[in-house]
Design a protein around this motif. Sequence first.
Motif, PDB file in Angstrom:
ATOM      1  N   ILE A  64       7.875  -4.542  -5.122  1.00  0.00           N
ATOM      2  CA  ILE A  64       8.282  -4.924  -6.294  1.00  0.00           C
ATOM      3  C   ILE A  64       9.420  -6.012  -6.246  1.00  0.00           C
ATOM      4  O   ILE A  64       9.349  -7.120  -6.900  1.00  0.00           O
ATOM      5  CB  ILE A  64       8.563  -3.667  -7.336  1.00  0.00           C
ATOM      6  N   SER A  65      10.512  -5.524  -5.588  1.00  0.00           N
ATOM      7  CA  SER A  65      11.788  -6.468  -5.536  1.00  0.00           C
ATOM      8  C   SER A  65      11.547  -7.701  -5.221  1.00  0.00           C
ATOM      9  O   SER A  65      11.721  -8.953  -5.556  1.00  0.00           O
ATOM     10  CB  SER A  65      12.999  -5.965  -5.007  1.00  0.00           C
ATOM     11  N   ASP A  66      10.418  -7.967  -4.022  1.00  0.00           N
ATOM     12  CA  ASP A  66      10.109  -8.936  -3.334  1.00  0.00           C
ATOM     13  C   ASP A  66       8.891  -9.602  -4.097  1.00  0.00           C
ATOM     14  O   ASP A  66       8.509 -10.973  -3.786  1.00  0.00           O
ATOM     15  CB  ASP A  66       9.405  -8.931  -2.222  1.00  0.00           C
ATOM     16  N   GLY A  67       8.615  -9.504  -5.347  1.00  0.00           N
ATOM     17  CA  GLY A  67       7.766 -10.016  -6.175  1.00  0.00           C
ATOM     18  C   GLY A  67       6.133  -9.797  -6.008  1.00  0.00           C
ATOM     19  O   GLY A  67       5.310 -10.661  -6.427  1.00  0.00           O
ATOM     20  N   VAL A  68       5.923  -8.620  -5.363  1.00  0.00           N
ATOM     21  CA  VAL A  68       4.499  -8.225  -4.988  1.00  0.00           C
ATOM     22  C   VAL A  68       4.045  -7.773  -6.445  1.00  0.00           C
ATOM     23  O   VAL A  68       4.610  -6.724  -6.958  1.00  0.00           O
ATOM     24  CB  VAL A  68       4.548  -7.015  -3.881  1.00  0.00           C
ATOM     25  N   THR A  69       2.930  -8.147  -6.973  1.00  0.00           N
ATOM     26  CA  THR A  69       2.507  -7.790  -8.059  1.00  0.00           C
ATOM     27  C   THR A  69       1.167  -6.669  -8.134  1.00  0.00           C
ATOM     28  O   THR A  69       1.166  -5.976  -9.140  1.00  0.00           O
ATOM     29  CB  THR A  69       1.766  -8.865  -8.894  1.00  0.00           C
ATOM     30  N   LYS A  70       0.883  -6.313  -6.891  1.00  0.00           N
ATOM     31  CA  LYS A  70      -0.264  -5.351  -6.492  1.00  0.00           C
ATOM     32  C   LYS A  70       0.469  -4.201  -5.593  1.00  0.00           C
ATOM     33  O   LYS A  70       0.355  -4.646  -4.415  1.00  0.00           O
ATOM     34  CB  LYS A  70      -1.574  -5.655  -6.208  1.00  0.00           C
ATOM     35  N   ALA A  71       0.964  -3.340  -6.092  1.00  0.00           N
ATOM     36  CA  ALA A  71       1.721  -2.480  -5.403  1.00  0.00           C
ATOM     37  C   ALA A  71       1.541  -0.980  -6.038  1.00  0.00           C
ATOM     38  O   ALA A  71       1.648  -0.841  -7.045  1.00  0.00           O
ATOM     39  CB  ALA A  71       3.313  -2.581  -5.007  1.00  0.00           C
ATOM     40  N   ARG A  72       1.548  -0.026  -4.847  1.00  0.00           N
ATOM     41  CA  ARG A  72       1.157   1.373  -5.308  1.00  0.00           C
ATOM     42  C   ARG A  72       2.013   2.465  -4.543  1.00  0.00           C
ATOM     43  O   ARG A  72       1.796   2.262  -3.011  1.00  0.00           O
ATOM     44  CB  ARG A  72      -0.162   1.938  -5.166  1.00  0.00           C
ATOM     45  N   GLU A  73       2.715   3.404  -4.987  1.00  0.00           N
ATOM     46  CA  GLU A  73       3.442   4.296  -4.190  1.00  0.00           C
ATOM     47  C   GLU A  73       2.699   5.430  -3.896  1.00  0.00           C
ATOM     48  O   GLU A  73       1.694   5.861  -4.625  1.00  0.00           O
ATOM     49  CB  GLU A  73       4.770   4.778  -5.056  1.00  0.00           C
ATOM     50  N   ILE A  74       2.776   5.913  -2.489  1.00  0.00           N
ATOM     51  CA  ILE A  74       2.198   7.144  -2.133  1.00  0.00           C
ATOM     52  C   ILE A  74       2.988   7.872  -1.642  1.00  0.00           C
ATOM     53  O   ILE A  74       4.186   7.452  -0.970  1.00  0.00           O
ATOM     54  CB  ILE A  74       1.091   6.648  -1.032  1.00  0.00           C
ATOM     55  N   GLN A  75       3.093   9.493  -1.786  1.00  0.00           N
ATOM     56  CA  GLN A  75       3.739  10.550  -1.406  1.00  0.00           C
ATOM     57  C   GLN A  75       3.243  11.296  -0.264  1.00  0.00           C
ATOM     58  O   GLN A  75       2.002  11.259  -0.216  1.00  0.00           O
ATOM     59  CB  GLN A  75       4.235  11.235  -2.621  1.00  0.00           C
ATOM     60  N   GLU A  76       4.028  11.862   0.334  1.00  0.00           N
ATOM     61  CA  GLU A  76       3.457  12.971   1.502  1.00  0.00           C
ATOM     62  C   GLU A  76       2.743  13.753   0.904  1.00  0.00           C
ATOM     63  O   GLU A  76       2.926  14.373  -0.207  1.00  0.00           O
ATOM     64  CB  GLU A  76       4.739  13.680   2.059  1.00  0.00           C
ATOM     65  N   GLY A  77       1.584  13.961   1.417  1.00  0.00           N
ATOM     66  CA  GLY A  77       0.543  15.003   1.116  1.00  0.00           C
ATOM     67  C   GLY A  77      -0.294  14.273  -0.163  1.00  0.00           C
ATOM     68  O   GLY A  77      -1.284  15.022  -0.341  1.00  0.00           O
TER      69      GLY A  77
END
Length: 211
Positions: free
Chosen positions: A74-87
């Motif tokens: 997000i900081s680098d300007g990526v407009t399509k990003a999604r967080e994923i968590q363990e499990g």
Amino acid sequence: MKIIWYGHSCFWIETKGVRFLIDPYPEVDDDRIGEVDYILITHEHVDHYGKVELLSRLRDATVIGPKQVYMMAISDGVTKAREIQEGETIEVENGVKVTAYYMEHPSSQYPLGYLIEGDKRLFHTGDTYSTPHLQRLRGKVDILLVPISGRSTANEREAAQIVEDIRPKIVIPMHYGTYGEGSPEKLREELRKRRVWVMVREPVLYEELEL
């Protein structure tokens, strides 16, 4: 499932028409990389995150990664990003699923490995040492991508223990040759010592494997 190795821990994978790129390091030859739908990043270190901003923009791909990676993107300007968590399991397209597993990489804040389930089940460990919790993947993996360099991650002996714990059908060694040494043949020797009979496919840069 189609697999192309781009050096270090970077792989392009296509399954059921969905195209993934995993861990594009700074020196990866991005001109050789075709279409990409999703970029999976195992952790925030530059040798795995390196060309995320460029490739996500050029390929209009969605970046998926742990919290630190998501914040960097997000900081680098990526407009399509999604967080994923363990499990967590994400179903992307065409019934293809990605599940995140915690890895043993102490120098990272949120190290993950990814199980991609499509026409085959492929597991990319990211950077990890041998750890007993990998035994929970036994019987769930057809193709295992495992580090062998011993540079802040498993060496050939530890990789053999990971293989013994997971028991995949095919092993593809990675995380060697670009920033460190590693020997697929030594991995085979370590597996023979343990009487673990599995196919080890030594990757060739830019060669497409269909498995």
